[in-house]
Design a protein around this motif. Structure first.
Motif, short mmCIF file in Angstrom:
data_model
loop_
_atom_site.label_atom_id
_atom_site.label_comp_id
_atom_site.label_asym_id
_atom_site.label_seq_id
_atom_site.Cartn_x
_atom_site.Cartn_y
_atom_site.Cartn_z
N ASP A 2 5.69 0.33 -1.10
CA ASP A 2 6.87 -0.52 -0.83
C ASP A 2 7.72 0.04 0.30
O ASP A 2 8.58 -0.65 0.84
N ASP A 3 7.51 1.31 0.61
CA ASP A 3 8.29 1.97 1.66
C ASP A 3 7.49 2.13 2.94
O ASP A 3 7.85 2.90 3.83
N LEU A 4 6.36 1.44 3.02
CA LEU A 4 5.42 1.66 4.10
C LEU A 4 5.17 0.37 4.88
O LEU A 4 4.96 -0.68 4.29
N VAL A 5 5.22 0.47 6.20
CA VAL A 5 4.89 -0.70 7.03
C VAL A 5 3.69 -0.33 7.90
O VAL A 5 3.79 0.55 8.76
N VAL A 6 2.58 -0.98 7.66
CA VAL A 6 1.35 -0.66 8.40
C VAL A 6 1.28 -1.56 9.63
O VAL A 6 1.48 -2.78 9.53
N ASP A 7 1.03 -0.96 10.80
CA ASP A 7 0.92 -1.75 12.03
C ASP A 7 -0.26 -2.70 11.93
O ASP A 7 -1.32 -2.31 11.41
N GLN A 8 -0.09 -3.88 12.45
CA GLN A 8 -1.20 -4.84 12.46
C GLN A 8 -2.11 -4.46 13.62
O GLN A 8 -1.67 -4.38 14.74
N ALA A 9 -3.39 -4.22 13.31
CA ALA A 9 -4.32 -3.80 14.37
C ALA A 9 -4.66 -4.98 15.27
O ALA A 9 -4.55 -6.12 14.87
N ALA B 101 -7.45 8.05 3.81
CA ALA B 101 -6.08 7.53 3.75
C ALA B 101 -5.93 6.34 4.69
O ALA B 101 -5.22 5.38 4.37
N VAL B 102 -6.60 6.39 5.85
CA VAL B 102 -6.53 5.26 6.80
C VAL B 102 -7.03 4.00 6.09
O VAL B 102 -6.40 2.95 6.16
N ARG B 103 -8.14 4.14 5.35
CA ARG B 103 -8.69 2.97 4.65
C ARG B 103 -7.75 2.52 3.53
O ARG B 103 -7.54 1.33 3.33
N ALA B 104 -7.17 3.50 2.83
CA ALA B 104 -6.24 3.15 1.74
C ALA B 104 -5.04 2.38 2.29
O ALA B 104 -4.62 1.37 1.71
N LEU B 105 -4.52 2.83 3.42
CA LEU B 105 -3.36 2.15 4.00
C LEU B 105 -3.72 0.73 4.41
O LEU B 105 -2.97 -0.21 4.16
N ALA B 106 -4.91 0.59 5.00
CA ALA B 106 -5.35 -0.75 5.44
C ALA B 106 -5.52 -1.67 4.24
O ALA B 106 -5.34 -2.89 4.34
N ALA B 107 -5.81 -1.09 3.08
CA ALA B 107 -5.99 -1.90 1.86
C ALA B 107 -4.66 -2.12 1.13
O ALA B 107 -4.63 -2.63 0.02
#
Ligand code: GLU
Length: 377
Positions: free
Chosen positions: A370-377, A293-299
């Motif tokens: 669309d409801d998700l904001v991923v932190d910029q690493a 899931a971490v990889r999916a979110l990053a993608a």
């Protein structure tokens, strides 16, 4: 060159608000037929260009007043509600019938203020409207005036239309009104009033200009249009005020010589929505996810239930939750599609199993991208 025509033509998801005073004639209090047919032609033309169209139409109360033979003058609340009940069905029928003749499917959505302000209902309304758009239908929206009392009303459809534009992440909102835009002063009483084609920031000077130009024929004067502009541009949606009275008003905007005042946002709808999610106060809980899931979110993908390992907190559907990796590091924030109890039940499971686990067919995603904001690493 950016012109009113090119701005409108660029729209991909467009909300058009149609005011009562342009839709219903003053005499018999019926739909202005020739005008209405031209409006539906324009809508069909916009839709055929691959645009998604949402209509926010007033007129229920005015039509209902005629149908119920209510006297002129101000109506009591219960009379307005009764008028809306009779008029809305007439209004919906007009759209349904005229759009169908152009191969388009109208779908009625009646909203109340709570649907836009209360997060869970907001998500429901948003989901329904975006599903309708995906299915190629044209949502025809009005306030649910028969149940909305003064304290819980939008009251005017300018504000409702702006909330709808925000809800569906529209890129363009067109307010068709009985005035052609914003002037430096009231053009009816001040010969020196000049037209303002473009507003990038709603300054106190702009607010002062809007003070005097209220239309007597509808609730929505210029002040409510500025409120709408503030909501729309805040959501990354550009907004235009144009004169909707002439037959073929949208065609005139697209082909010239139509004119409009455009309010321009600083951001796009998606970035404005994500800023709102990122800036929300304390998350109501958290989801710990696996490495996949971490990889999916990053993608840039959605978070599926299968990738969720643990659920903490007592959040409800639509709350903001934090997403963490297995080491407890915060990765993202998003609006969760399930309440905590259901999220626990479906965590680690495939989306196809959701129904048998929680007893209803919910969303496939735990948090949609669309409801998700991923932190910029
Ligand atoms: N919802 C009301 C109606 O359909 C109109 C509100 C407005 O004109 O802004 O009659």
């Amino acid at each position: 060159m950016t012109t009113p025509a090119s701005r409108l033509a660029e729209a991909r998801r467009l909300v058009v608000k149609i005011g009562s005073s342009i839709l219903v004639d003053e005499g018999p209090g019926e739909v202005r037929r020739t005008w209405f047919e031209a409006l539906c032609d324009d809508i069909a033309r916009l839709a055929s260009g691959g645009r998604e169209i949402v209509l926010v139409s007033s007129g229920a109360i005015r039509l209902g007043r005629t149908l119920l033979r209510l006297p002129g003058g101000a109506l009591r609340l219960e009379e307005s509600q009764a008028a809306a009940a009779a008029g809305q069905i007439r209004l919906a029928h007009a759209y349904q019938e005229s759009l169908a003749r152009r191969g388009l499917t109208a779908a009625q959505v009646l909203l109340t203020l709570d649907d836009s302000e209360e997060r869970r209902r907001y998500l429901n309304a948003r989901q329904t409207m975006t599903t309708l758009l995906t299915l190629g239908a044209i949502p025809v929206i009005n306030e649910n005036d028969t149940v909305a009392t003064d304290e819980i009303r939008f009251g005017d459809n300018d504000r409702l239309a702006a909330r709808v534009a925000e809800m569906v992440s529209a890129d363009t909102l067109l307010l068709l009104s009985d005035i052609d835009g914003l002037y430096t002063a009231d053009p009816r009483s001040d010969a020196a009033a000049s037209f303002i084609p473009e507003v990038r920031t709603i300054t106190p000077e702009i607010e002062a200009m809007a003070g005097g130009a209220a239309s007597e024929l509808s609730n929505g004067g210029m002040a409510t249009k500025l409120t709408a502009a503030r909501i729309a541009t805040g959501a990354g949606c550009r907004m235009a005020i144009a004169d909707g009275r002439p037959v073929g008003a949208i065609a005139a905007l697209l082909d010239g010589p139509g004119r409009a005042t455009w309010f321009l946002p600083e951001s796009t709808p998606l970035s404005a929505r994500k800023k709102w999610i990122a800036g929300s106060l304390k998350p109501a809980g958290s989801l710990t996810v696996d490495d996949g899931a971490v990889r999916a979110l990053a993608a840039g993908k959605s978070l599926l239930p299968a990738g969720v390992r643990a659920v903490e907190g007592g959040f409800r559907r639509g709350d903001v939750v934090e997403v963490r990796d297995s080491a407890g590091r915060a990765l993202a924030r998003g609006l969760v599609a399930y309440a905590a109890d259901d999220a626990r039940r479906i965590a680690g499971h495939k989306s196809a199993e959701i129904e048998s686990l929680v007893g209803y067919r919910g969303r496939d995603e735990m948090i949609h991208r669309d409801d998700l904001v991923v932190d910029q690493a």
